[in-house]
Scaffold this motif. Structure first.
Motif, PDB file in Angstrom:
ATOM      1  N   ALA A  64       0.532  -1.927   0.096  1.00  0.00           N
ATOM      2  CA  ALA A  64       0.011   0.228   0.239  1.00  0.00           C
ATOM      3  C   ALA A  64       0.433   1.483  -0.321  1.00  0.00           C
ATOM      4  CB  ALA A  64      -1.039   0.166   1.349  1.00  0.00           C
ATOM      5  N   THR A  65       2.092   0.633   0.610  1.00  0.00           N
ATOM      6  CA  THR A  65       2.600   2.481   0.682  1.00  0.00           C
ATOM      7  C   THR A  65       3.191   2.359  -0.593  1.00  0.00           C
ATOM      8  OG1 THR A  65       3.139   2.153   3.286  1.00  0.00           O
ATOM      9  CG2 THR A  65       5.204   3.296   1.783  1.00  0.00           C
ATOM     10  N   GLU A  66       4.095   1.312  -1.133  1.00  0.00           N
ATOM     11  CA  GLU A  66       4.758   1.990  -2.535  1.00  0.00           C
ATOM     12  C   GLU A  66       3.842   1.923  -3.512  1.00  0.00           C
ATOM     13  OE1 GLU A  66       7.222   2.199  -5.772  1.00  0.00           O
ATOM     14  OE2 GLU A  66       7.796   1.508  -3.989  1.00  0.00           O
ATOM     15  N   THR A  67       2.196   1.486  -3.904  1.00  0.00           N
ATOM     16  CA  THR A  67       1.214   2.499  -4.190  1.00  0.00           C
ATOM     17  C   THR A  67       1.126   3.807  -4.492  1.00  0.00           C
ATOM     18  OG1 THR A  67      -0.416  -0.102  -4.373  1.00  0.00           O
ATOM     19  CG2 THR A  67      -1.145   1.566  -5.537  1.00  0.00           C
ATOM     20  N   ALA A  68       1.112   4.019  -3.010  1.00  0.00           N
ATOM     21  CA  ALA A  68       0.584   5.308  -2.864  1.00  0.00           C
ATOM     22  C   ALA A  68       1.713   6.273  -3.454  1.00  0.00           C
ATOM     23  CB  ALA A  68       0.322   5.700  -1.276  1.00  0.00           C
ATOM     24  N   ALA A  69       3.283   5.344  -3.331  1.00  0.00           N
ATOM     25  CA  ALA A  69       4.117   6.487  -3.314  1.00  0.00           C
ATOM     26  C   ALA A  69       4.468   6.373  -4.719  1.00  0.00           C
ATOM     27  CB  ALA A  69       5.173   6.147  -2.501  1.00  0.00           C
ATOM     28  N   GLN A  70       4.079   5.573  -5.822  1.00  0.00           N
ATOM     29  CA  GLN A  70       3.611   5.339  -6.609  1.00  0.00           C
ATOM     30  C   GLN A  70       2.545   6.227  -7.807  1.00  0.00           C
ATOM     31  OE1 GLN A  70       6.086   4.298  -8.691  1.00  0.00           O
ATOM     32  NE2 GLN A  70       5.368   5.052 -10.596  1.00  0.00           N
ATOM     33  N   SER A  71       1.724   6.098  -7.238  1.00  0.00           N
ATOM     34  CA  SER A  71       0.806   7.427  -7.652  1.00  0.00           C
ATOM     35  C   SER A  71       0.814   8.898  -7.009  1.00  0.00           C
ATOM     36  CB  SER A  71      -0.452   7.732  -6.718  1.00  0.00           C
ATOM     37  OG  SER A  71      -0.945   5.682  -7.416  1.00  0.00           O
TER      38      SER A  71
ATOM     39  N   ARG B  34       3.659   9.834  -6.823  1.00  0.00           N
ATOM     40  CA  ARG B  34       5.279  10.571  -8.439  1.00  0.00           C
ATOM     41  C   ARG B  34       4.787  10.885  -9.524  1.00  0.00           C
ATOM     42  NH1 ARG B  34       8.295   5.905  -4.611  1.00  0.00           N
ATOM     43  NH2 ARG B  34       7.781   4.510  -6.495  1.00  0.00           N
ATOM     44  N   GLU B  35       3.392   9.646  -9.506  1.00  0.00           N
ATOM     45  CA  GLU B  35       2.821   9.969 -11.114  1.00  0.00           C
ATOM     46  C   GLU B  35       2.126  11.776 -10.957  1.00  0.00           C
ATOM     47  OE1 GLU B  35       0.035   6.202 -11.845  1.00  0.00           O
ATOM     48  OE2 GLU B  35       1.794   5.377 -12.273  1.00  0.00           O
ATOM     49  N   PHE B  36       1.616  11.849 -10.525  1.00  0.00           N
ATOM     50  CA  PHE B  36       0.609  13.065 -10.091  1.00  0.00           C
ATOM     51  C   PHE B  36       1.841  14.161  -9.914  1.00  0.00           C
ATOM     52  CE2 PHE B  36      -1.023  16.349  -7.380  1.00  0.00           C
ATOM     53  CZ  PHE B  36      -2.386  16.560  -8.050  1.00  0.00           C
ATOM     54  N   ALA B  37       2.723  14.310  -9.302  1.00  0.00           N
ATOM     55  CA  ALA B  37       3.746  15.368  -9.256  1.00  0.00           C
ATOM     56  C   ALA B  37       4.566  15.500 -10.615  1.00  0.00           C
ATOM     57  CB  ALA B  37       5.182  14.830  -8.357  1.00  0.00           C
ATOM     58  N   GLY B  38       4.821  13.941 -11.399  1.00  0.00           N
ATOM     59  CA  GLY B  38       5.100  14.392 -12.339  1.00  0.00           C
ATOM     60  C   GLY B  38       4.151  14.974 -13.934  1.00  0.00           C
ATOM     61  N   LYS B  39       3.134  14.704 -13.626  1.00  0.00           N
ATOM     62  CA  LYS B  39       2.994  15.098 -14.588  1.00  0.00           C
ATOM     63  C   LYS B  39       2.322  16.958 -14.054  1.00  0.00           C
ATOM     64  CE  LYS B  39      -0.404  11.279 -15.057  1.00  0.00           C
ATOM     65  NZ  LYS B  39      -2.336  10.426 -14.807  1.00  0.00           N
ATOM     66  N   ALA B  40       1.545  17.253 -12.548  1.00  0.00           N
ATOM     67  CA  ALA B  40       1.960  18.787 -12.243  1.00  0.00           C
ATOM     68  C   ALA B  40       3.236  19.341 -13.301  1.00  0.00           C
ATOM     69  CB  ALA B  40       1.550  18.790 -10.966  1.00  0.00           C
ATOM     70  N   TYR B  41       4.019  18.683 -12.815  1.00  0.00           N
ATOM     71  CA  TYR B  41       5.483  18.826 -13.512  1.00  0.00           C
ATOM     72  C   TYR B  41       5.461  19.424 -15.250  1.00  0.00           C
ATOM     73  CZ  TYR B  41      10.123  19.189 -15.001  1.00  0.00           C
ATOM     74  OH  TYR B  41      11.425  20.014 -15.542  1.00  0.00           O
TER      75      TYR B  41
ATOM     76  N   VAL C 222      19.229  10.432 -10.213  1.00  0.00           N
ATOM     77  CA  VAL C 222      19.223  11.334  -9.851  1.00  0.00           C
ATOM     78  C   VAL C 222      19.112  12.271  -8.880  1.00  0.00           C
ATOM     79  CG1 VAL C 222      21.179  13.417 -10.729  1.00  0.00           C
ATOM     80  CG2 VAL C 222      20.979  11.352 -12.138  1.00  0.00           C
ATOM     81  N   GLU C 223      19.695  12.430  -7.867  1.00  0.00           N
ATOM     82  CA  GLU C 223      19.631  13.710  -6.683  1.00  0.00           C
ATOM     83  C   GLU C 223      19.512  14.522  -7.503  1.00  0.00           C
ATOM     84  OE1 GLU C 223      21.097  14.149  -2.893  1.00  0.00           O
ATOM     85  OE2 GLU C 223      20.424  12.240  -2.861  1.00  0.00           O
ATOM     86  N   ASP C 224      18.079  15.528  -6.411  1.00  0.00           N
ATOM     87  CA  ASP C 224      17.957  16.509  -7.531  1.00  0.00           C
ATOM     88  C   ASP C 224      18.142  17.796  -6.079  1.00  0.00           C
ATOM     89  OD1 ASP C 224      15.466  16.606  -5.102  1.00  0.00           O
ATOM     90  OD2 ASP C 224      14.157  16.785  -6.698  1.00  0.00           O
ATOM     91  N   ASP C 225      17.990  19.280  -5.671  1.00  0.00           N
ATOM     92  CA  ASP C 225      18.515  20.182  -4.949  1.00  0.00           C
ATOM     93  C   ASP C 225      17.808  19.570  -3.375  1.00  0.00           C
ATOM     94  OD1 ASP C 225      19.791  21.240  -7.196  1.00  0.00           O
ATOM     95  OD2 ASP C 225      18.620  22.780  -7.002  1.00  0.00           O
ATOM     96  N   TRP C 226      16.695  19.055  -3.891  1.00  0.00           N
ATOM     97  CA  TRP C 226      15.938  19.038  -2.197  1.00  0.00           C
ATOM     98  C   TRP C 226      16.062  16.989  -1.201  1.00  0.00           C
ATOM     99  CZ3 TRP C 226      12.743  20.684  -7.186  1.00  0.00           C
ATOM    100  CH2 TRP C 226      13.020  22.224  -6.433  1.00  0.00           C
ATOM    101  N   GLY C 227      17.006  16.801  -2.188  1.00  0.00           N
ATOM    102  CA  GLY C 227      17.509  15.138  -1.972  1.00  0.00           C
ATOM    103  C   GLY C 227      16.420  14.058  -1.537  1.00  0.00           C
ATOM    104  N   THR C 228      15.788  14.299  -2.946  1.00  0.00           N
ATOM    105  CA  THR C 228      15.190  13.447  -3.923  1.00  0.00           C
ATOM    106  C   THR C 228      15.416  12.891  -4.987  1.00  0.00           C
ATOM    107  OG1 THR C 228      13.579  15.366  -5.003  1.00  0.00           O
ATOM    108  CG2 THR C 228      13.208  14.303  -2.408  1.00  0.00           C
ATOM    109  N   THR C 229      15.277  11.462  -5.027  1.00  0.00           N
ATOM    110  CA  THR C 229      15.394  11.247  -6.278  1.00  0.00           C
ATOM    111  C   THR C 229      14.093  10.641  -7.172  1.00  0.00           C
ATOM    112  OG1 THR C 229      15.346   8.782  -5.972  1.00  0.00           O
ATOM    113  CG2 THR C 229      17.667  10.353  -5.962  1.00  0.00           C
ATOM    114  N   ASN C 230      14.162  11.019  -8.694  1.00  0.00           N
ATOM    115  CA  ASN C 230      13.286  10.534  -9.807  1.00  0.00           C
ATOM    116  C   ASN C 230      13.506   9.201 -10.494  1.00  0.00           C
ATOM    117  OD1 ASN C 230      10.431  10.486 -12.383  1.00  0.00           O
ATOM    118  ND2 ASN C 230      12.308  11.929 -13.237  1.00  0.00           N
ATOM    119  N   THR C 231      13.708   7.934  -9.145  1.00  0.00           N
ATOM    120  CA  THR C 231      13.423   6.753  -9.673  1.00  0.00           C
ATOM    121  C   THR C 231      11.936   5.659  -9.744  1.00  0.00           C
ATOM    122  OG1 THR C 231      13.583   6.519  -7.423  1.00  0.00           O
ATOM    123  CG2 THR C 231      15.387   6.513  -8.624  1.00  0.00           C
TER     124      THR C 231
END
Length: 106
Positions: free
Chosen positions: A45-52, A54-61, A97-106
């Motif tokens: 459930a955690t991974e599904t929520a995280a994937q969702s 990431r997808e939403f953030a990608g669309k917004a970006y 690759v890690e961004d300025d906020w310490g997160t990665t786009n994986t």
């Protein structure tokens, strides 16, 4: 003022109950939390929520990126925001690759 007093009373009550419960109860809660976190259903459930997310953030970006790139939109967006989005757009294709906020786009 009422909310401040309620908060302080709740904090005091939590402290008193916490100290009465002691270390044994703390260890019991910690063990239960680890068991819940290790449960495969919770992990899925955690991974599904995280994937969702990431997808939403990608669309917004991409939506914001397209609008900032247009000349008529960049006049309405502060220059600092437009510059930041343009710099991120240049790095958007770098997976893992890690961004300025310490997160990665994986």
């Amino acid at each position: 003022m009422r909310y401040r007093l309620t908060f302080i009373a709740g904090l005091a009550l939590g402290y008193v109950l916490g100290t009465k419960a002691g270390r044994e109860r703390y260890e019991q809660l910690k063990k239960t939390a680890r068991q819940v976190a290790g449960n495969p259903a919770v992990r899925n459930a955690t991974e599904t929520a995280a994937q969702s997310g990431r997808e939403f953030a990608g669309k917004a970006y991409h939506s914001v990126s397209e609008k900032v790139g247009d000349s008529h939109w960049s006049d309405r967006v502060p220059a600092s925001v437009a510059d930041r989005v343009r710099s991120l757009r240049g790095r958007a294709g770098h997976n893992g690759v890690e961004d300025d906020w310490g997160t990665t786009n994986t």
